[in-house]
Design an enzyme around this catalytic site. Structure first.
Site, PDB file in Angstrom:
ATOM      1  N   CYS A 159      32.729  31.366  45.463  1.00  0.00           N
ATOM      2  CA  CYS A 159      31.649  32.276  45.064  1.00  0.00           C
ATOM      3  C   CYS A 159      30.470  31.581  44.382  1.00  0.00           C
ATOM      4  O   CYS A 159      29.527  32.255  43.960  1.00  0.00           O
ATOM      5  CB  CYS A 159      32.195  33.376  44.164  1.00  0.00           C
ATOM      6  N   LYS A 170      35.472  44.565  35.511  1.00  0.00           N
ATOM      7  CA  LYS A 170      36.009  44.224  34.191  1.00  0.00           C
ATOM      8  C   LYS A 170      35.696  42.799  33.737  1.00  0.00           C
ATOM      9  O   LYS A 170      35.272  42.573  32.597  1.00  0.00           O
ATOM     10  CB  LYS A 170      37.533  44.438  34.228  1.00  0.00           C
ATOM     11  N   HIS A 204      28.985  36.060  37.267  1.00  0.00           N
ATOM     12  CA  HIS A 204      29.737  36.325  38.494  1.00  0.00           C
ATOM     13  C   HIS A 204      30.591  37.566  38.270  1.00  0.00           C
ATOM     14  O   HIS A 204      31.139  37.787  37.189  1.00  0.00           O
ATOM     15  CB  HIS A 204      30.611  35.130  38.883  1.00  0.00           C
ATOM     16  N   THR A 233      37.677  44.630  46.687  1.00  0.00           N
ATOM     17  CA  THR A 233      36.389  44.121  46.206  1.00  0.00           C
ATOM     18  C   THR A 233      35.652  43.213  47.188  1.00  0.00           C
ATOM     19  O   THR A 233      34.439  43.033  47.058  1.00  0.00           O
ATOM     20  CB  THR A 233      36.602  43.329  44.898  1.00  0.00           C
ATOM     21  N   ARG A 236      48.850  34.220  38.522  1.00  0.00           N
ATOM     22  CA  ARG A 236      48.083  34.477  37.303  1.00  0.00           C
ATOM     23  C   ARG A 236      47.032  33.409  37.004  1.00  0.00           C
ATOM     24  O   ARG A 236      46.676  33.168  35.865  1.00  0.00           O
ATOM     25  CB  ARG A 236      49.028  34.649  36.104  1.00  0.00           C
ATOM     26  N   GLU A 244      31.228  31.489  52.026  1.00  0.00           N
ATOM     27  CA  GLU A 244      32.551  31.129  52.515  1.00  0.00           C
ATOM     28  C   GLU A 244      32.867  31.944  53.762  1.00  0.00           C
ATOM     29  O   GLU A 244      34.017  32.002  54.201  1.00  0.00           O
ATOM     30  CB  GLU A 244      33.620  31.317  51.441  1.00  0.00           C
ATOM     31  N   THR A 256      43.959  33.507  38.290  1.00  0.00           N
ATOM     32  CA  THR A 256      42.623  34.054  38.491  1.00  0.00           C
ATOM     33  C   THR A 256      41.822  34.239  37.207  1.00  0.00           C
ATOM     34  O   THR A 256      40.627  33.958  37.167  1.00  0.00           O
ATOM     35  CB  THR A 256      42.744  35.397  39.238  1.00  0.00           C
TER      36      THR A 256
END
Lengths: 358, 132
Positions: free
Chosen positions: A123, A251, A246, A164, A211, A91, A213
């Site tokens: 991704c 976490k 991925h 990140t 929220r 991307e 994600t």
């Protein structure tokens, strides 16, 4: 084929296919998450990773792709003129219009008689390129195809993803199973229209929020892809020596793994986001290269990517006897990670072109 | 705008592709179609390994137009293992101190933009310290 006639959801090739060569590249600069937290006045303890890989002034998706592709070709030990397709998932293609793949192809010395295109699926564009290459070789259209997943991801200054959004990539030469280092048993993909993350045309940075994600995006697609792959294959987590998921942070992949029944031992080799960040289209592909650097013949590997928008590709892989003789033909992923130069936030703004000089 | 010039040179710049002389086997870079060793016609392409060592170097603190973004940078004469010497930027030096005789390897990197951010991107060879 028999399974397919019964209505299996797995994608299987007519001709046995495998990974003939693999290669990674990670830029040497590292920006610690604590340094980002310091600049924006946030807690250094709550950061999602330790540090991320940052491209140098002369690096981009094309240069990262070229080095990863050269490493994959060195391990494949084939004439680059035998390659029949070059597909690059990213991307962060340097051009909005003009393929990265033709530049990469020319640099590594393929013939002009090839398919070439750039792919975009957040991704998961890298694993999408892999599945396309598997299809091309598996149908007998060609003997070899090169698939890349590479990114120099954009993180908006001050945004949560700035911690990140990292740079790196991996390349895979897909070819006949007889000479492969890794056999591809099957693949499976699961996609839906999910508005968790996007970047509109001409916008510099992506948007995400409300929220979306976690549960409806990453976890739903990852879990469905991995579980469907295992259900359709008659396997469970215990059948795999390694798994790579991925990894947008430290976490998420750990939680996904646990819910699917995988142990820390199975995922630790391929879990690189704590030390290089999220390399987007490169994330699970680079993780796979780290696994292949140490895997033994017979080891079974489950790879599951995730791309926002959204979807997951699952790949069921088995390492062959040829791995030991070919893996030393190029630098290991650990060697690239060890090649580390820490930078501060000011240097980061210069390297990433965030600093306005005019 | 120098699009035709960049396009003509891209094969040699992306992959260090020169020529090999069919008469005396000399490796030639850049390609010139006539062997500098024996004077014979030499048009056979040859891809160099990219391995070499530093013959000499200097640090650039003032750059020609288009190269300012990477200042300061080191430019070197690199003696390729196959014979020829090429001029190129060094990259990824980090804490490495550049020394004459230091082994280096070719990498393909972004050299510059042709003009401003609307121009084509120019890629080509640079050299870095050998990894590992």
């Amino acid at each position: 084929m028999a399974e397919k006639e019964k209505g299996s959801l797995l994608l299987k090739t007519i001709r046995p296919v495998g990974i003939v060569g693999y290669g990674a590249y990670i830029p040497q600069y590292r920006l610690p998450a604590a340094e980002i937290a310091r600049v924006w006045g946030q807690s250094e303890k709550a950061v999602p990773i330790k540090e991320k890989a940052v491209p140098g002034l002369d690096e981009d998706t094309i240069t990262i792709g070229i080095e990863a592709a050269r490493n994959a070709l060195a391990r494949a030990d084939i004439d680059p003129e035998l390659i029949r397709a070059v597909w690059t998932g990213s991307e962060s293609h340097p051009y909005a219009v003009k393929p990265s793949s033709t530049i990469i192809a020319e640099a590594i010395g393929t013939s002009p008689h090839i398919q070439a295109a750039d792919l975009e699926f957040a991704c998961k564009a890298g694993t999408e390129a892999m599945v396309m290459a598997i299809g091309l070789v598996g149908s007998g259209m060609g003997d070899f195809a090169l698939a890349l997943g590479v990114d120099t991801a954009q993180g908006k200054p001050g945004d949560a993803l700035e911690y990140t959004a990292a740079a790196g990539g991996a390349a895979f030469v897909i070819g006949p199973a007889e000479i492969a280092l890794v056999e591809i048993i099957s693949t499976y993909s699961y996609v839906t229209d999910t508005p968790d993350f996007w970047r509109r045309a001409y916008q510099r940075y992506p948007e995400h929020g409300q929220r979306f994600t976690g549960e409806p995006a990453y976890f739903k697609h990852m879990h469905t892809a991995a579980q469907t792959m295992m259900d359709e294959s008659g396997t469970s987590a215990q059948d795999y020596t390694y798994a790579v998921f991925h990894q947008p942070n430290s976490k998420f992949p750990r939680s996904a793994a646990k819910k699917l029944g995988f142990t820390d031992e199975q995922i630790k080799t391929g879990l690189l986001s704590p030390v290089i960040g999220n390399t987007y289209a490169g994330a699970s592909p680079v993780g796979l290269t780290a696994i292949l650097d140490e895997a033994q013949p017979g080891d079974r590997i489950l790879m599951v990517s995730y791309g926002s928008g959204a979807g997951s590709d699952a790949l069921d892989l088995r390492v062959t006897d040829r791995i030991a003789e070919r893996r030393h033909a190029a630098p290991t992923t650990a060697e690239y990670i060890a090649r580390r130069i820490e930078i501060d936030y000011a240097t980061y703004t210069r390297y990433r072109g965030i600093l306005q000089t005019r | 705008m120098e699009i035709p010039r960049h396009w003509r040179l891209q094969k040699q710049r992306y992959g260090l592709v020169g020529e090999i002389c069919p008469h005396c086997s000399a490796k030639i870079f850049p390609a010139r179609d006539v062997c500098p060793e024996c004077g014979g016609e030499a048009k056979e392409p040859f891809r160099f390994s990219g391995k070499g060592s530093i013959y000499s170097y200097t640090v650039m603190n003032n750059a020609p137009v288009g190269f300012e973004r990477g200042l300061p940078y080191t430019i070197a004469l690199v003696k390729l293992d196959e014979g020829p010497t090429v001029t190129a930027q060094l990259t990824d030096l980090g804490a490495n101190k550049v020394e004459i005789g230091m082994p280096v390897q070719m990498v393909t990197r972004r050299i510059k933009e042709d003009g401003d951010e609307r121009g084509m991107l120019i890629y080509g060879y640079k050299f870095r310290p050998v990894m590992g």
